[in-house]
Design an enzyme around this catalytic site. Structure first.
Site, PDB file in Angstrom:
ATOM      1  N   ASN A  69       0.848  -1.201   0.000  1.00 64.63           N
ATOM      2  CA  ASN A  69       0.000   0.000   0.000  1.00 64.63           C
ATOM      3  C   ASN A  69       0.872   1.235   0.000  1.00 64.63           C
ATOM      4  O   ASN A  69       1.956   1.250   0.575  1.00 64.63           O
ATOM      5  CB  ASN A  69      -0.963   0.007   1.197  1.00 64.63           C
ATOM      6  CG  ASN A  69      -0.375   0.734   2.398  1.00 64.63           C
ATOM      7  OD1 ASN A  69      -0.379   1.963   2.468  1.00 64.63           O
ATOM      8  ND2 ASN A  69       0.180  -0.031   3.336  1.00 64.63           N
ATOM      9  N   ASN A 100      -3.670   6.398  16.920  1.00 67.30           N
ATOM     10  CA  ASN A 100      -2.464   6.349  16.092  1.00 67.30           C
ATOM     11  C   ASN A 100      -2.231   7.729  15.481  1.00 67.30           C
ATOM     12  O   ASN A 100      -3.080   8.243  14.758  1.00 67.30           O
ATOM     13  CB  ASN A 100      -2.654   5.288  14.997  1.00 67.30           C
ATOM     14  CG  ASN A 100      -1.417   5.104  14.142  1.00 67.30           C
ATOM     15  OD1 ASN A 100      -1.062   5.976  13.355  1.00 67.30           O
ATOM     16  ND2 ASN A 100      -0.776   3.971  14.283  1.00 67.30           N
ATOM     17  N   CYS A 131       5.826   5.311   8.747  1.00 66.45           N
ATOM     18  CA  CYS A 131       5.096   5.268   7.480  1.00 66.45           C
ATOM     19  C   CYS A 131       6.083   5.435   6.322  1.00 66.45           C
ATOM     20  O   CYS A 131       6.778   6.444   6.239  1.00 66.45           O
ATOM     21  CB  CYS A 131       4.034   6.369   7.420  1.00 66.45           C
ATOM     22  SG  CYS A 131       3.198   6.385   5.809  1.00 66.45           S
ATOM     23  N   LYS A 166       5.513   3.307  17.259  1.00 63.72           N
ATOM     24  CA  LYS A 166       5.362   2.280  16.213  1.00 63.72           C
ATOM     25  C   LYS A 166       6.582   2.281  15.304  1.00 63.72           C
ATOM     26  O   LYS A 166       6.853   3.260  14.603  1.00 63.72           O
ATOM     27  CB  LYS A 166       4.077   2.514  15.419  1.00 63.72           C
ATOM     28  CG  LYS A 166       3.798   1.403  14.415  1.00 63.72           C
ATOM     29  CD  LYS A 166       2.381   1.469  13.885  1.00 63.72           C
ATOM     30  CE  LYS A 166       2.118   0.376  12.866  1.00 63.72           C
ATOM     31  NZ  LYS A 166       0.732   0.402  12.360  1.00 63.72           N
ATOM     32  N   ILE A 192       5.579  -4.833  13.843  1.00 65.30           N
ATOM     33  CA  ILE A 192       6.318  -3.993  12.918  1.00 65.30           C
ATOM     34  C   ILE A 192       5.350  -3.320  11.948  1.00 65.30           C
ATOM     35  O   ILE A 192       4.290  -3.864  11.642  1.00 65.30           O
ATOM     36  CB  ILE A 192       7.367  -4.805  12.111  1.00 65.30           C
ATOM     37  CG1 ILE A 192       6.708  -5.954  11.370  1.00 65.30           C
ATOM     38  CG2 ILE A 192       8.499  -5.267  12.992  1.00 65.30           C
ATOM     39  CD1 ILE A 192       7.632  -6.732  10.428  1.00 65.30           C
ATOM     40  N   ASN A 193       5.738  -2.140  11.471  1.00 67.04           N
ATOM     41  CA  ASN A 193       5.029  -1.543  10.347  1.00 67.04           C
ATOM     42  C   ASN A 193       5.472  -2.276   9.071  1.00 67.04           C
ATOM     43  O   ASN A 193       6.148  -3.301   9.137  1.00 67.04           O
ATOM     44  CB  ASN A 193       5.318  -0.034  10.284  1.00 67.04           C
ATOM     45  CG  ASN A 193       4.204   0.725   9.568  1.00 67.04           C
ATOM     46  OD1 ASN A 193       3.569   0.205   8.657  1.00 67.04           O
ATOM     47  ND2 ASN A 193       3.956   1.958   9.969  1.00 67.04           N
ATOM     48  N   THR A 194       5.122  -1.761   7.930  1.00 68.69           N
ATOM     49  CA  THR A 194       5.323  -2.475   6.672  1.00 68.69           C
ATOM     50  C   THR A 194       6.783  -2.439   6.193  1.00 68.69           C
ATOM     51  O   THR A 194       7.547  -1.544   6.545  1.00 68.69           O
ATOM     52  CB  THR A 194       4.444  -1.848   5.585  1.00 68.69           C
ATOM     53  OG1 THR A 194       4.702  -0.434   5.558  1.00 68.69           O
ATOM     54  CG2 THR A 194       2.977  -2.079   5.862  1.00 68.69           C
ATOM     55  N   GLY A 244       2.116  -7.894  12.127  1.00 71.22           N
ATOM     56  CA  GLY A 244       2.849  -8.196  10.900  1.00 71.22           C
ATOM     57  C   GLY A 244       2.370  -9.523  10.350  1.00 71.22           C
ATOM     58  O   GLY A 244       2.873 -10.582  10.716  1.00 71.22           O
ATOM     59  N   GLY A 245       1.331  -9.471   9.521  1.00 65.83           N
ATOM     60  CA  GLY A 245       0.872 -10.682   8.842  1.00 65.83           C
ATOM     61  C   GLY A 245       0.069 -11.645   9.674  1.00 65.83           C
ATOM     62  O   GLY A 245      -0.088 -12.809   9.303  1.00 65.83           O
TER      63      GLY A 245
HETATM   64  C1  SIN Z   1      -0.257   4.978   4.817  1.00 65.75           C
HETATM   65  O1  SIN Z   1      -1.243   5.653   5.113  1.00 65.75           O
HETATM   66  O2  SIN Z   1       0.471   5.265   3.862  1.00 65.75           O
HETATM   67  C2  SIN Z   1       0.082   3.764   5.623  1.00 65.75           C
HETATM   68  C3  SIN Z   1       0.496   4.111   6.996  1.00 65.75           C
HETATM   69  C4  SIN Z   1       1.767   3.469   7.417  1.00 65.75           C
HETATM   70  O3  SIN Z   1       2.282   2.593   6.727  1.00 65.75           O
HETATM   71  O4  SIN Z   1       2.275   3.820   8.473  1.00 65.75           O
END
Ligand code: SIN
Length: 303
Positions: A69, A100, A131, A166, A192-194, A244-245
């Site tokens: 995303n 958040n 992010c 985060k 974890i975040n992405t 995370g998944g």
């Molecule tokens: C986003 O809104 O781009 C995702 C938020 C994030 O990954 O922290």
């Protein structure tokens, strides 16, 4: 009767299952599907000082066992969230929320934290410094220990609510960042975040996502989350919200064994709007299967 409750910074949760920010709107959208009061808590859509339209489309790329995303922190801004979204959510959800917040400067983090501090519904402030989809904020704070520490210190100074930072997995040593934010008064870690990822369309020969890259999440990243939670649990003395998944009760148990006190479910909500409900309902039986009488007893049990 299995006890699946857990505690985050003195806040008792009926169960450890929390929809992750950005995958569950402001929560009330899911009230049509089931009674959302069964959720341990809700981490609502990442909120910034100003309204944000988000990134150009396409913003989503499908992948094997996950998705990328690049939403770009789309949200109506902190004033509208506090004055409209949260009062509306209060009609449906009666438990403490996880707020958040994101920012592009220390002042923006401060402003959002101050606004959330004044909201009774908010139990924990989750500070997104991870992010990958925006420039000049987000992940740029989360990949540098000194910058991460400065955000933790700033937010800590304006609220008495528990502050959870985060973290991004897009670093060489996540324990360095975790220790830095703990030293500045963070009460907990969300992780974890992405993972930064990319897909290329073979027909157009161009990136699928307009912003070229984005955050990869979904079941494929679960082993990375498990490994990093395990490492951070050994590095700090504050609780971890693991994510995370995650898509099953077994996944929740695994992340708790690694060191998580509670667990967020993210991408799976986009596949199955009942994901959190299904996991909560499956947890008692899964605990019985593994001989667990009290779920919180297993936190960090793999160490
Ligand atoms: C986003 O809104 O781009 C995702 C938020 C994030 O990954 O922290």
């Amino acid at each position: 009767m299995v006890d699946i409750s857990t505690t985050l910074s003195g806040i008792k949760l009926d169960n450890p299952v929390i929809p992750a920010s950005g995958t569950f709107g402001f929560g009330y959208e899911f009230a049509d599907y089931y009674d959302i009061n069964i959720l341990g808590s809700i981490s609502f859509k990442g909120t910034t000082a100003e309204p944000r339209f988000g990134n150009p489309t396409p913003r989503i790329a499908e992948c094997t066992e996950g998705l990328i995303n690049s939403v770009g922190l789309q949200n109506p801004g902190v004033e509208k969230v506090v004055n409209e979204e949260l009062p509306h959510l209060a009609k449906f959800y009666k438990k403490p929320l996880i707020a958040n917040i994101s920012g592009f400067s220390l002042d923006e983090y401060k402003l959002c934290a101050e606004k959330m501090d004044a909201v009774d519904q908010v139990g924990i402030i989750e500070v997104n410094i991870s992010c990958p989809n925006v420039h000049g904020g987000g992940i740029s704070f989360g990949t540098n220990a000194a910058a991460a520490a400065s955000v933790a210190k700033t937010v800590r100074s304006v609220t008495n609510k528990p502050v959870y930072i985060k973290l991004t997995p897009n670093v060489t040593d996540i324990t360095e960042i975790a220790r830095a934010v703990e030293a500045e008064g963070a009460d907990g870690i969300s992780m974890i975040n992405t993972l930064l990822g990319m897909r290329i369309n073979l027909k157009t020969k161009k990136p699928v996502i307009a912003n070229k890259m984005g955050g990869f999440s979904g079941p494929a990243i679960f082993p990375v989350a498990c490994r990093m939670i395990y490492q951070v649990y050994e590095a700090v003395n504050i609780p971890i919200i693991g994510m995370g998944g995650v898509r099953s009760a077994d996944d929740v148990i695994e992340l708790m064994l690694a060191g998580a006190s509670a667990v967020q479910v993210g991408a799976e909500n986009l596949v199955n709007p009942y994901a959190c409900k299904d996991i909560i309902e499956a947890l008692p039986e899964a605990c019985e299967k593994y001989g667990i009488n009290k779920l919180s007893d297993i936190i960090g049990g793999a160490h």
